[in-house]
Design a protein around this motif. Sequence first.
Motif, PDB file in Angstrom:
ATOM      1  N   ALA A  79    -113.183 -25.324  24.657  1.00 19.58           N
ATOM      2  CA  ALA A  79    -112.097 -25.076  23.710  1.00 19.58           C
ATOM      3  C   ALA A  79    -111.244 -23.903  24.155  1.00 19.58           C
ATOM      4  O   ALA A  79    -111.705 -23.023  24.891  1.00 19.58           O
ATOM      5  N   THR A  80    -109.988 -23.914  23.709  1.00 18.85           N
ATOM      6  CA  THR A  80    -109.063 -22.819  24.011  1.00 18.85           C
ATOM      7  C   THR A  80    -108.232 -22.490  22.783  1.00 18.85           C
ATOM      8  O   THR A  80    -107.726 -23.387  22.118  1.00 18.85           O
ATOM      9  N   VAL A  81    -108.097 -21.202  22.496  1.00 19.92           N
ATOM     10  CA  VAL A  81    -107.149 -20.755  21.468  1.00 19.92           C
ATOM     11  C   VAL A  81    -106.122 -19.875  22.175  1.00 19.92           C
ATOM     12  O   VAL A  81    -106.488 -18.932  22.881  1.00 19.92           O
ATOM     13  N   LEU A  82    -104.843 -20.222  22.025  1.00 16.32           N
ATOM     14  CA  LEU A  82    -103.783 -19.477  22.691  1.00 16.32           C
ATOM     15  C   LEU A  82    -102.856 -18.855  21.658  1.00 16.32           C
ATOM     16  O   LEU A  82    -102.446 -19.535  20.722  1.00 16.32           O
ATOM     17  N   ALA A  83    -102.519 -17.575  21.831  1.00 21.97           N
ATOM     18  CA  ALA A  83    -101.509 -16.964  20.970  1.00 21.97           C
ATOM     19  C   ALA A  83    -100.214 -16.850  21.758  1.00 21.97           C
ATOM     20  O   ALA A  83    -100.164 -16.182  22.796  1.00 21.97           O
ATOM     21  N   TYR A  84     -99.191 -17.541  21.268  1.00 22.07           N
ATOM     22  CA  TYR A  84     -97.902 -17.629  21.957  1.00 22.07           C
ATOM     23  C   TYR A  84     -96.834 -16.974  21.079  1.00 22.07           C
ATOM     24  O   TYR A  84     -96.876 -17.083  19.867  1.00 22.07           O
ATOM     25  N   GLY A  85     -95.864 -16.315  21.689  1.00 19.90           N
ATOM     26  CA  GLY A  85     -94.763 -15.758  20.906  1.00 19.90           C
ATOM     27  C   GLY A  85     -94.103 -14.597  21.625  1.00 19.90           C
ATOM     28  O   GLY A  85     -94.648 -14.059  22.591  1.00 19.90           O
ATOM     29  N   MET A 204     -98.858   1.101  27.691  1.00 23.65           N
ATOM     30  CA  MET A 204     -99.761  -0.011  27.427  1.00 23.65           C
ATOM     31  C   MET A 204     -99.131  -1.154  26.657  1.00 23.65           C
ATOM     32  O   MET A 204     -99.426  -2.301  26.922  1.00 23.65           O
ATOM     33  N   ASN A 205     -98.248  -0.860  25.739  1.00 24.83           N
ATOM     34  CA  ASN A 205     -97.614  -1.974  25.031  1.00 24.83           C
ATOM     35  C   ASN A 205     -96.789  -2.810  25.985  1.00 24.83           C
ATOM     36  O   ASN A 205     -96.777  -4.020  25.932  1.00 24.83           O
ATOM     37  N   GLU A 206     -96.104  -2.085  26.880  1.00 23.92           N
ATOM     38  CA  GLU A 206     -95.288  -2.801  27.854  1.00 23.92           C
ATOM     39  C   GLU A 206     -96.146  -3.702  28.727  1.00 23.92           C
ATOM     40  O   GLU A 206     -95.839  -4.851  28.932  1.00 23.92           O
ATOM     41  N   HIS A 207     -97.245  -3.119  29.220  1.00 23.87           N
ATOM     42  CA  HIS A 207     -98.059  -3.910  30.134  1.00 23.87           C
ATOM     43  C   HIS A 207     -98.662  -5.114  29.420  1.00 23.87           C
ATOM     44  O   HIS A 207     -98.668  -6.222  29.948  1.00 23.87           O
ATOM     45  N   SER A 208     -99.175  -4.869  28.209  1.00 27.90           N
ATOM     46  CA  SER A 208     -99.856  -5.966  27.518  1.00 27.90           C
ATOM     47  C   SER A 208     -98.886  -7.094  27.188  1.00 27.90           C
ATOM     48  O   SER A 208     -99.287  -8.220  26.964  1.00 27.90           O
ATOM     49  N   SER A 209     -97.575  -6.801  27.179  1.00 25.14           N
ATOM     50  CA  SER A 209     -96.660  -7.893  26.893  1.00 25.14           C
ATOM     51  C   SER A 209     -96.258  -8.626  28.164  1.00 25.14           C
ATOM     52  O   SER A 209     -95.549  -9.619  28.115  1.00 25.14           O
ATOM     53  N   ARG A 210     -96.720  -8.144  29.328  1.00 22.60           N
ATOM     54  CA  ARG A 210     -96.322  -8.771  30.590  1.00 22.60           C
ATOM     55  C   ARG A 210     -97.441  -9.505  31.303  1.00 22.60           C
ATOM     56  O   ARG A 210     -97.249 -10.017  32.388  1.00 22.60           O
ATOM     57  N   SER A 211     -98.630  -9.468  30.741  1.00 25.81           N
ATOM     58  CA  SER A 211     -99.714 -10.211  31.383  1.00 25.81           C
ATOM     59  C   SER A 211    -100.429 -11.055  30.329  1.00 25.81           C
ATOM     60  O   SER A 211    -100.368 -10.752  29.143  1.00 25.81           O
ATOM     61  N   HIS A 212    -101.092 -12.106  30.793  1.00 31.92           N
ATOM     62  CA  HIS A 212    -101.888 -12.934  29.892  1.00 31.92           C
ATOM     63  C   HIS A 212    -103.312 -12.395  29.926  1.00 31.92           C
ATOM     64  O   HIS A 212    -103.851 -12.141  30.990  1.00 31.92           O
ATOM     65  N   LEU A 239    -101.310 -14.371  25.134  1.00 33.34           N
ATOM     66  CA  LEU A 239    -100.316 -14.625  26.186  1.00 33.34           C
ATOM     67  C   LEU A 239     -99.281 -13.509  26.295  1.00 33.34           C
ATOM     68  O   LEU A 239     -99.050 -12.760  25.339  1.00 33.34           O
ATOM     69  N   ALA A 240     -98.641 -13.443  27.455  1.00 30.62           N
ATOM     70  CA  ALA A 240     -97.535 -12.498  27.654  1.00 30.62           C
ATOM     71  C   ALA A 240     -96.370 -12.902  26.750  1.00 30.62           C
ATOM     72  O   ALA A 240     -96.263 -14.055  26.347  1.00 30.62           O
ATOM     73  N   GLY A 241     -95.518 -11.958  26.441  1.00 30.86           N
ATOM     74  CA  GLY A 241     -94.380 -12.216  25.554  1.00 30.86           C
ATOM     75  C   GLY A 241     -93.472 -13.324  26.074  1.00 30.86           C
ATOM     76  O   GLY A 241     -93.178 -13.388  27.263  1.00 30.86           O
ATOM     77  N   SER A 242     -93.034 -14.199  25.159  1.00 34.63           N
ATOM     78  CA  SER A 242     -92.288 -15.385  25.591  1.00 34.63           C
ATOM     79  C   SER A 242     -90.770 -15.167  25.580  1.00 34.63           C
ATOM     80  O   SER A 242     -90.018 -16.104  25.796  1.00 34.63           O
ATOM     81  N   GLU A 243     -90.328 -13.921  25.312  1.00 34.34           N
ATOM     82  CA  GLU A 243     -88.876 -13.705  25.208  1.00 34.34           C
ATOM     83  C   GLU A 243     -88.170 -14.078  26.505  1.00 34.34           C
ATOM     84  O   GLU A 243     -88.695 -13.887  27.589  1.00 34.34           O
ATOM     85  N   ARG A 244     -86.984 -14.589  26.356  1.00 32.44           N
ATOM     86  CA  ARG A 244     -86.257 -15.009  27.547  1.00 32.44           C
ATOM     87  C   ARG A 244     -85.749 -13.800  28.320  1.00 32.44           C
ATOM     88  O   ARG A 244     -85.357 -12.795  27.724  1.00 32.44           O
ATOM     89  N   VAL A 245     -85.789 -13.936  29.625  1.00 26.05           N
ATOM     90  CA  VAL A 245     -85.461 -12.805  30.495  1.00 26.05           C
ATOM     91  C   VAL A 245     -84.064 -12.255  30.210  1.00 26.05           C
ATOM     92  O   VAL A 245     -83.846 -11.056  30.161  1.00 26.05           O
ATOM     93  N   LYS A 246     -83.116 -13.142  29.973  1.00 29.81           N
ATOM     94  CA  LYS A 246     -81.726 -12.730  29.763  1.00 29.81           C
ATOM     95  C   LYS A 246     -81.624 -11.703  28.648  1.00 29.81           C
ATOM     96  O   LYS A 246     -80.913 -10.723  28.732  1.00 29.81           O
TER      97      LYS A 246
END
Length: 328
Positions: A79-85, A204-212, A239-246
Amino acid sequence: MAETTVKVVVRCRPLLPHETDKDVKNVSTIDEDGGRITISGRTHDYGNESVVGGGDRHAIMYDRTAKPLIAQLFDGYNATVLAYGQTGSGKTHTMGTAFDEAEVDGVVPRAVAEIIERRQKLISEGRGCLVVCSMCEVYQEEVRDLLMECDEEEGPKALAVREAPNGGGVTIAGLSEREVSSIEAVVALTREGTRRRMTAATNMNEHSSRSHMILSFRVEVAGGEGRSKTSSKLHLVDLAGSERVKRTQAEGTRLQEGIEINKSLFMLGNVIQRLVELQSSEKRKGGHVPYRDSTLTRLLSDSLGGTAHTCMVACVSPGDVDVSETLN
Ligand code: ADP
Ligand code: MG
């Protein structure tokens, strides 16, 4: 054989004080009973028990996401639980993967408690049960072991991802595995891993939003009395933050990171989309699922699809400034 199941639960957090201070407007309305969320006047229907709002809803979130998967885990199903956003949408809050002293609640700590409880129950009934924990992150397509001792300055080293012979699945060469038998032991390990994850990062907040971040449990239940031995895996993924690069207006390394994240989330999206299509189509078997296109999907390949159960938690922000990411 159980059928592939992919379930989506939408989690919408409340507006935060710093948002109301800046006059961000709440444009999302949640109908928890109806399983609907309305964003900027458009209603999206996710079905029964699939939309959760509010603040303190850890128990409900757990019941609707990991809990049913853990029962199946002990029956031998992966099983897998993924948090996306997007960053700031509540992934870490929902999963409870900050592992700080102040906040040890959320899907992951509850899942851990249930795994340990079930292990103890089996053992008290005279059946063998082994629970093994590992923790890694995927950063720029590289896998780093978060439970391995490492140089404080350099941070964790990258490990190779290999295809085991004879269709034995994907393995991470040299990944640390620790047998665990108490909640405290798991919490200590995850704190260690979280600290290590941050060592090489300046913020740390920055890093945690850039890696899974992937926290995994391998569960083996001994056979006996007509039952056969089972071995299964659970992956809990922040998961890493899903915001679009632009939107982030990043440059240089940050831009490159953003592109890699978007690419790997896009590949994950493709895999899940494909699994959902197969789930609703007549011919379930033999359909191609593009697992090999990214490190993340390769690592999760044995626990997404097939007989595995997947729960995707889509975390969203309620504010008007985030509408495009929310709809995305
Ligand atoms: P992410 O991990 O997606 O970047 P976080 O989980 O760190 O986001 O959440 C961002 C901020 O919003 C944090 O301050 C967190 O405490 C708060 N928050 C997130 N979800 C909720 C919620 N359901 N209720 C109250 N506060 C929340
Ligand atoms: Mg986070």
